[in-house]
Scaffold this active site. Sequence first.
Site, PDB file in Angstrom:
ATOM      1  N   GLY A 183       2.445 -36.054  -7.918  1.00 24.14           N
ATOM      2  CA  GLY A 183       2.230 -35.546  -6.566  1.00 24.14           C
ATOM      3  C   GLY A 183       0.832 -34.956  -6.450  1.00 24.14           C
ATOM      4  O   GLY A 183      -0.099 -35.401  -7.127  1.00 24.14           O
ATOM      5  N   ASN A 235       6.816 -24.532 -10.771  1.00 27.84           N
ATOM      6  CA  ASN A 235       7.267 -23.172 -10.425  1.00 27.84           C
ATOM      7  C   ASN A 235       8.785 -23.039 -10.398  1.00 27.84           C
ATOM      8  O   ASN A 235       9.461 -24.056 -10.211  1.00 27.84           O
ATOM      9  CB  ASN A 235       6.705 -22.785  -9.046  1.00 27.84           C
ATOM     10  CG  ASN A 235       5.307 -22.210  -9.140  1.00 27.84           C
ATOM     11  OD1 ASN A 235       5.023 -21.435 -10.037  1.00 27.84           O
ATOM     12  ND2 ASN A 235       4.462 -22.586  -8.198  1.00 27.84           N
ATOM     13  N   HIS A 288       3.513 -15.061 -12.614  1.00 26.88           N
ATOM     14  CA  HIS A 288       2.864 -15.779 -11.518  1.00 26.88           C
ATOM     15  C   HIS A 288       3.648 -15.542 -10.228  1.00 26.88           C
ATOM     16  O   HIS A 288       4.278 -16.429  -9.688  1.00 26.88           O
ATOM     17  CB  HIS A 288       2.821 -17.270 -11.862  1.00 26.88           C
ATOM     18  CG  HIS A 288       2.063 -18.090 -10.871  1.00 26.88           C
ATOM     19  ND1 HIS A 288       0.812 -17.768 -10.438  1.00 26.88           N
ATOM     20  CD2 HIS A 288       2.389 -19.252 -10.239  1.00 26.88           C
ATOM     21  CE1 HIS A 288       0.402 -18.678  -9.572  1.00 26.88           C
ATOM     22  NE2 HIS A 288       1.347 -19.585  -9.430  1.00 26.88           N
ATOM     23  N   ARG A 318      -8.827 -17.344  -8.254  1.00 23.23           N
ATOM     24  CA  ARG A 318      -8.756 -16.900  -6.850  1.00 23.23           C
ATOM     25  C   ARG A 318      -9.439 -15.544  -6.692  1.00 23.23           C
ATOM     26  O   ARG A 318     -10.213 -15.332  -5.758  1.00 23.23           O
ATOM     27  CB  ARG A 318      -7.284 -16.824  -6.418  1.00 23.23           C
ATOM     28  CG  ARG A 318      -6.697 -18.202  -6.204  1.00 23.23           C
ATOM     29  CD  ARG A 318      -5.265 -18.155  -5.721  1.00 23.23           C
ATOM     30  NE  ARG A 318      -4.834 -19.516  -5.390  1.00 23.23           N
ATOM     31  CZ  ARG A 318      -3.609 -19.994  -5.594  1.00 23.23           C
ATOM     32  NH1 ARG A 318      -2.669 -19.221  -6.115  1.00 23.23           N
ATOM     33  NH2 ARG A 318      -3.313 -21.226  -5.255  1.00 23.23           N
ATOM     34  N   GLY A 327      -0.324 -33.218  -9.892  1.00 24.22           N
ATOM     35  CA  GLY A 327      -0.419 -34.182 -10.982  1.00 24.22           C
ATOM     36  C   GLY A 327      -1.558 -35.175 -10.782  1.00 24.22           C
ATOM     37  O   GLY A 327      -2.367 -35.414 -11.690  1.00 24.22           O
TER      38      GLY A 327
HETATM   39  N1  LIG Z   1       1.692 -22.806 -11.843  1.00 24.64           N
HETATM   40  C1  LIG Z   1       0.999 -22.782 -10.742  1.00 24.64           C
HETATM   41  O1  LIG Z   1       0.122 -21.972 -10.581  1.00 24.64           O
HETATM   42  C2  LIG Z   1       1.265 -23.812  -9.675  1.00 24.64           C
HETATM   43  C3  LIG Z   1       0.299 -24.082  -8.695  1.00 24.64           C
HETATM   44  C4  LIG Z   1       0.568 -25.086  -7.754  1.00 24.64           C
HETATM   45  C5  LIG Z   1       1.774 -25.772  -7.781  1.00 24.64           C
HETATM   46  N2  LIG Z   1       2.697 -25.436  -8.727  1.00 24.64           N
HETATM   47  C6  LIG Z   1       3.977 -26.138  -8.786  1.00 24.64           C
HETATM   48  O2  LIG Z   1       3.763 -27.450  -9.289  1.00 24.64           O
HETATM   49  C7  LIG Z   1       4.826 -28.297  -8.826  1.00 24.64           C
HETATM   50  C8  LIG Z   1       4.212 -29.562  -8.216  1.00 24.64           C
HETATM   51  O3  LIG Z   1       3.500 -29.255  -7.053  1.00 24.64           O
HETATM   52  P1  LIG Z   1       2.878 -30.444  -6.172  1.00 24.64           P
HETATM   53  O4  LIG Z   1       2.118 -29.801  -5.073  1.00 24.64           O
HETATM   54  O5  LIG Z   1       2.208 -31.444  -7.032  1.00 24.64           O
HETATM   55  O6  LIG Z   1       4.224 -31.086  -5.586  1.00 24.64           O
HETATM   56  P2  LIG Z   1       4.446 -32.595  -5.072  1.00 24.64           P
HETATM   57  O7  LIG Z   1       5.707 -32.609  -4.303  1.00 24.64           O
HETATM   58  O8  LIG Z   1       3.203 -33.111  -4.461  1.00 24.64           O
HETATM   59  O9  LIG Z   1       4.646 -33.408  -6.445  1.00 24.64           O
HETATM   60  C9  LIG Z   1       5.744 -33.244  -7.263  1.00 24.64           C
HETATM   61  C10 LIG Z   1       6.095 -34.621  -7.821  1.00 24.64           C
HETATM   62  O10 LIG Z   1       7.133 -34.468  -8.801  1.00 24.64           O
HETATM   63  C11 LIG Z   1       7.909 -35.654  -8.721  1.00 24.64           C
HETATM   64  N3  LIG Z   1       9.187 -35.491  -9.401  1.00 24.64           N
HETATM   65  C12 LIG Z   1      10.312 -34.869  -8.958  1.00 24.64           C
HETATM   66  N4  LIG Z   1      11.286 -34.976  -9.877  1.00 24.64           N
HETATM   67  C13 LIG Z   1      10.770 -35.678 -10.913  1.00 24.64           C
HETATM   68  C14 LIG Z   1      11.283 -36.100 -12.162  1.00 24.64           C
HETATM   69  N5  LIG Z   1      12.549 -35.835 -12.520  1.00 24.64           N
HETATM   70  N6  LIG Z   1      10.475 -36.797 -12.980  1.00 24.64           N
HETATM   71  C15 LIG Z   1       9.199 -37.080 -12.629  1.00 24.64           C
HETATM   72  N7  LIG Z   1       8.663 -36.702 -11.459  1.00 24.64           N
HETATM   73  C16 LIG Z   1       9.430 -36.000 -10.622  1.00 24.64           C
HETATM   74  C17 LIG Z   1       8.043 -35.903  -7.231  1.00 24.64           C
HETATM   75  O11 LIG Z   1       8.451 -37.223  -6.962  1.00 24.64           O
HETATM   76  C18 LIG Z   1       6.634 -35.579  -6.750  1.00 24.64           C
HETATM   77  O12 LIG Z   1       5.812 -36.737  -6.703  1.00 24.64           O
HETATM   78  C19 LIG Z   1       5.645 -27.440  -7.846  1.00 24.64           C
HETATM   79  O13 LIG Z   1       6.772 -26.896  -8.507  1.00 24.64           O
HETATM   80  C20 LIG Z   1       4.676 -26.335  -7.468  1.00 24.64           C
HETATM   81  O14 LIG Z   1       5.352 -25.163  -7.036  1.00 24.64           O
HETATM   82  C21 LIG Z   1       2.468 -24.492  -9.659  1.00 24.64           C
END
Ligand SMILES: NC(=O)c1ccc[n+]([C@@H]2O[C@H](COP(=O)([O-])OP(=O)(O)OC[C@H]3O[C@@H](n4cnc5c(N)ncnc54)[C@H](O)[C@@H]3O)[C@@H](O)[C@H]2O)c1
Length: 309
Positions: free
Chosen positions: A12, A121, A176, A152, A15
Amino acid sequence: MGRRKISIIGSGFVGATAAHWAAEKELGDIVLVDILEGIPQGKALDLFEASPVEGFDAKVVGSNGYDETKDSDIVIVTSGVPRKPGMSREDLLLTNKKIIESVVTQVIAKSPKAILIMVTNPLDTMTYLTLKYSGLPKERVIGMAGILDTARFKAFIAMELAVSVEDIQSLILGGHGDEMVPLPRYTTVSGIPLSQLLPREKIDRLVDRTRKGGGEIVNLLKTGSAFYAPSAAAIQMAEAILKDKKRILPCCVYLDGEYGLKDICFGVPVKLGARGVESVIQLELTEGEKALVTRSAEAVKKSIAELRL
Ligand SMILES: NC(=O)c1ccc[n+]([C@@H]2O[C@H](COP(=O)([O-])OP(=O)(O)OC[C@H]3O[C@@H](n4cnc5c(N)ncnc54)[C@H](O)[C@@H]3O)[C@@H](O)[C@H]2O)c1
């Protein structure tokens, strides 16, 4: 020595953007994985097709399975749902727990020696879940949050002072979440303590904006959460490990007594090198800072309890 392999689970926003940074830095070959058919393949091909223009040399492939991830050096886990306006990171816990359990099993089966960088998250809880679920040593399961939160804070300071971001050093401890613990006392601009450059009230306002920094982006985007800075932060960790840089960076790691905390994954400064977490750096804290760390740890412990492991 062959080329290094970086697999990114979840193709997504975070990634795919992580793949972009990693490819441009030529950190190794990249495998993008997702459950959505065509998405990892399409993004990987598109990114590879950018390489003749940008001049980077990295193979990029996409897959709906794990065969291509075999023998990865680093696996960055971003699979899971992100926040929408009005949601806290904790609201994602149960959905993302199931996703992480299934992903981690498949990752480890193909790459038992990999170092895992967790992004999904609620971050501290998903890092803890991964560690317990995988049985991997604590040096090899590392959550990304502190670099992002610190970035940030640095960005807000740079905007406030109208100076380059390059000259700002800082640190953030803790989970976080909105209880994270920015440390103005450990913040300098080219060695000059922040307290000499900004009045207390202004620093407090920047700290508050940092704590809510993720929510600020969610409210602007409305359909998802931040991804440029989070993916850049994850790749900074990958680079430190792959190049054995021994960087001191705030990361979410398992604590076993450090900072007076046990059996928790929590943000602290660590040394990152080829073995993953090579040491945890203990800071001297004031009573006030310690109280904030305790409050943040309580929030993380509460979230971990909800995993019902
Ligand atoms: N740690 C941090 O500071 C931080 C910062 C930003 C985002 N995040 C987290 O990262 C995660 C991803 O965010 P994003 O904006 O890329 O979301 P997104 O929805 O754009 O991408 C997530 C992807 O995961 C895929 N997915 C779901 N289940 C799956 C599985 N079983 N196997 C493989 N792929 C799978 C989905 O199809 C989707 O393409 C979220 O949980 C978000 O909260 C964390």
